[in-house]
Design an enzyme around this catalytic site. Sequence first.
Site, PDB file in Angstrom:
ATOM      1  N   ALA A  39      13.785 -25.264 -26.706  1.00  0.00           N
ATOM      2  CA  ALA A  39      14.167 -24.708 -28.008  1.00  0.00           C
ATOM      3  C   ALA A  39      14.040 -23.192 -28.020  1.00  0.00           C
ATOM      4  O   ALA A  39      13.541 -22.597 -28.966  1.00  0.00           O
ATOM      5  CB  ALA A  39      13.314 -25.324 -29.108  1.00  0.00           C
ATOM      6  N   CYS A  40      14.516 -22.560 -26.970  1.00  0.00           N
ATOM      7  CA  CYS A  40      14.388 -21.114 -26.783  1.00  0.00           C
ATOM      8  C   CYS A  40      15.782 -20.489 -26.783  1.00  0.00           C
ATOM      9  O   CYS A  40      16.765 -21.143 -26.437  1.00  0.00           O
ATOM     10  CB  CYS A  40      13.692 -20.867 -25.439  1.00  0.00           C
ATOM     11  N   GLY A  41      15.847 -19.235 -27.138  1.00  0.00           N
ATOM     12  CA  GLY A  41      17.121 -18.527 -27.062  1.00  0.00           C
ATOM     13  C   GLY A  41      17.682 -18.482 -25.645  1.00  0.00           C
ATOM     14  O   GLY A  41      18.883 -18.324 -25.453  1.00  0.00           O
ATOM     15  N   THR A  43      17.363 -21.059 -23.522  1.00  0.00           N
ATOM     16  CA  THR A  43      17.588 -22.438 -23.080  1.00  0.00           C
ATOM     17  C   THR A  43      18.967 -22.646 -22.447  1.00  0.00           C
ATOM     18  O   THR A  43      19.075 -23.400 -21.478  1.00  0.00           O
ATOM     19  CB  THR A  43      17.340 -23.427 -24.233  1.00  0.00           C
TER      20      THR A  43
END
Length: 168
Positions: A39-41, A43
Site C-alpha cells: 500500500a505504498c506509492g 508499490t
Amino acid sequence: MNTTAKTVFDFSAVSLAGQPVELAQYHGKALLIVNTASACGFTPQYAGLEKLHERFQERGFAVLGFPCNQFGAQESGTHEEIGAFCDAKFGVTFPLFAKIDVNGANAHPLYQFLKQSAPGVLGTEGIKWNFTKFLVKPDGTVAHRYAPTTKPEDIAADIEALLPPARA
C-alpha cells in the site's frame, strides 16, 4: 547480527509460505533484494521488478522481495494476503519472504548486513522507505544500494554487467 557473515549467502529467511530458506541456494546468482509494501506509492514497482526477474532469470538473476510494515504501516496484510495481492495485481513470480523489520533492534540479520555493506546517502545505514534495493553480485557481496525512487528499469544495465553474456 551474524558477525561471521561475509556474503548474503550466509543468511536464511522464512518464505511467505512459512518455510525456511537458506540464501546459499542463490550462490552464483546476481540478486536484487528489495523491502516491499502493498500500500505504498512505490508499490507499482512490483511490475518493474517482475519484468527484471523474467528478463534475467535464465542468466542467473533473481529478485527477492521482503515485505516490511515499518514505513507508514503500508504492509499490514497477512502473508496470505500479501501473496494473493502480488499475484493478482502484478503477477509476481519472484520469491517473496515473510514480513520482516529492516530497521531497529529487530531488524533481520540479512538487512543488518546489507545496510553495513552499502550505507545510504551520507553514510547513513538506515533504510529510509519501502522499495530500497540492494544489488548483490553472484559472489554474494553487495554491488550497489538504490533509493526507493530508483525505478527497476533503471537498474537493468547494472544487472546486465554482473551476468554472463546472453546466448545468441
